[in-house]
Design a protein around this motif. Sequence first.
Motif, PDB file in Angstrom:
ATOM      1  N   GLU A  65       1.012  -0.815   0.139  1.00 46.76           N
ATOM      2  CA  GLU A  65       0.089  -0.417  -0.078  1.00 46.76           C
ATOM      3  C   GLU A  65       0.954   1.477  -0.067  1.00 46.76           C
ATOM      4  N   ILE A  66       0.356   1.936  -0.844  1.00 46.30           N
ATOM      5  CA  ILE A  66       1.442   3.831  -0.933  1.00 46.30           C
ATOM      6  C   ILE A  66       0.626   4.853  -1.461  1.00 46.30           C
ATOM      7  N   ARG A  67       1.131   5.592  -0.292  1.00 41.47           N
ATOM      8  CA  ARG A  67       0.071   6.524  -0.462  1.00 41.47           C
ATOM      9  C   ARG A  67       0.974   7.570  -0.800  1.00 41.47           C
ATOM     10  N   GLU A  75       4.008   7.193   2.189  1.00 40.73           N
ATOM     11  CA  GLU A  75       4.119   6.006   3.034  1.00 40.73           C
ATOM     12  C   GLU A  75       3.695   5.420   2.545  1.00 40.73           C
ATOM     13  N   ARG A  76       4.073   4.455   2.924  1.00 44.84           N
ATOM     14  CA  ARG A  76       4.411   2.404   2.268  1.00 44.84           C
ATOM     15  C   ARG A  76       3.997   1.853   3.640  1.00 44.84           C
ATOM     16  N   ILE A  77       3.742   0.783   2.890  1.00 46.10           N
ATOM     17  CA  ILE A  77       3.313  -0.605   4.322  1.00 46.10           C
ATOM     18  C   ILE A  77       3.614  -1.057   3.381  1.00 46.10           C
ATOM     19  N   GLU A  90       7.606   2.389   6.026  1.00 45.58           N
ATOM     20  CA  GLU A  90       8.209   3.702   5.122  1.00 45.58           C
ATOM     21  C   GLU A  90       7.914   4.878   5.108  1.00 45.58           C
ATOM     22  N   SER A  91       8.392   6.034   5.377  1.00 43.73           N
ATOM     23  CA  SER A  91       7.772   7.437   5.127  1.00 43.73           C
ATOM     24  C   SER A  91       9.251   8.153   4.180  1.00 43.73           C
ATOM     25  N   SER A 171       4.675   8.023  14.242  1.00 49.05           N
ATOM     26  CA  SER A 171       4.301   6.931  13.617  1.00 49.05           C
ATOM     27  C   SER A 171       4.306   6.101  14.483  1.00 49.05           C
ATOM     28  N   ALA A 172       3.671   4.959  14.709  1.00 47.64           N
ATOM     29  CA  ALA A 172       3.841   4.091  15.322  1.00 47.64           C
ATOM     30  C   ALA A 172       4.911   2.864  15.554  1.00 47.64           C
ATOM     31  N   ASN A 173       5.631   3.370  14.207  1.00 48.29           N
ATOM     32  CA  ASN A 173       7.164   2.840  14.256  1.00 48.29           C
ATOM     33  C   ASN A 173       7.860   2.655  15.134  1.00 48.29           C
ATOM     34  N   GLU A 174       7.794   3.701  15.823  1.00 44.62           N
ATOM     35  CA  GLU A 174       8.904   4.729  16.869  1.00 44.62           C
ATOM     36  C   GLU A 174       7.800   4.267  17.715  1.00 44.62           C
ATOM     37  N   THR A 175       7.234   4.677  18.213  1.00 48.85           N
ATOM     38  CA  THR A 175       6.365   4.230  20.018  1.00 48.85           C
ATOM     39  C   THR A 175       5.578   3.039  20.544  1.00 48.85           C
TER      40      THR A 175
END
Length: 272
Positions: A65-67, A75-77, A90-91, A171-175
């Motif tokens: 998925e790419i925004r 933003e990409r998942i 990632e973004s 970002s949910a990645n960081e925390t």
Amino acid sequence: MRKIILLLMILFVVASACNTGKKTSSGTELSAEFAAEHSSRNSLDWAGVYRGTLPCADCEGIVTEIRLNSDNSFERIIDYLGKGDDKLRESGSFDWDETGGEIIITDKSSDTKEWYKVGENRLIALDIDGNRIESSIPQEMYVLNKIDIDNVVTEKYWKLIELNGKSIQSSANETGREAHFILHSNENRITGNSGCNNMMGSYELTEGSAQQGEIKFSPLAATRMACLDAEYEHEYLLIFDGSKKYSIENDTLSLFSDGDTPVAKFVAVYLR
């Protein structure tokens, strides 16, 4: 005779200057200026969310998925099917090629470039040189389709991107937490996170049209965990007390209090 030669030289220079564009399928030569003006970048409504499952050499498929945002950020998942539950998130920013028909995303971990051709409501994955992928796999398998964006405000994950005019990077990645909310149709409940603490409450929604309406929130309850990386938390929670109306444009939700300037903006996140 000398005048004729001079005239021929001028015509040659002019013809050479005009032949810097591209040819159409019928062989007609297009100037570089015309090609740029009518490129995907300038002619298509390319900003939005694209999703599909790309071929994978050692897994069941790569759900991607790419925004693409209008400011050339993305933003990409990525979810490698059959490889566990962890998703790559990632973004960053992307670049356009000189024709305005393709975008380039640079993989930060490997410094490799990934190319996508931008078409009408779709992205087509290309090889590392920006060419069509030559493979026995059908070309349709390399297509990411643009998601139809509806104007429904409920049952969506709304991620905070702007607060009182200030851009918010969370970002949910960081925390493991990011500022967001979801309006549940069941019993008009709101749940979410402030970037630190979970929050919950209720809401009242009156749809005025497909893109806007009135909205009110009850005083929200929140957990009381201390976080150092969510400086905007208190300011974020306050906007729900004063919000009176909302509007939706594409997949962006804006909340308003008394004026016409949004107090907060959120973007819909689809792949979780």
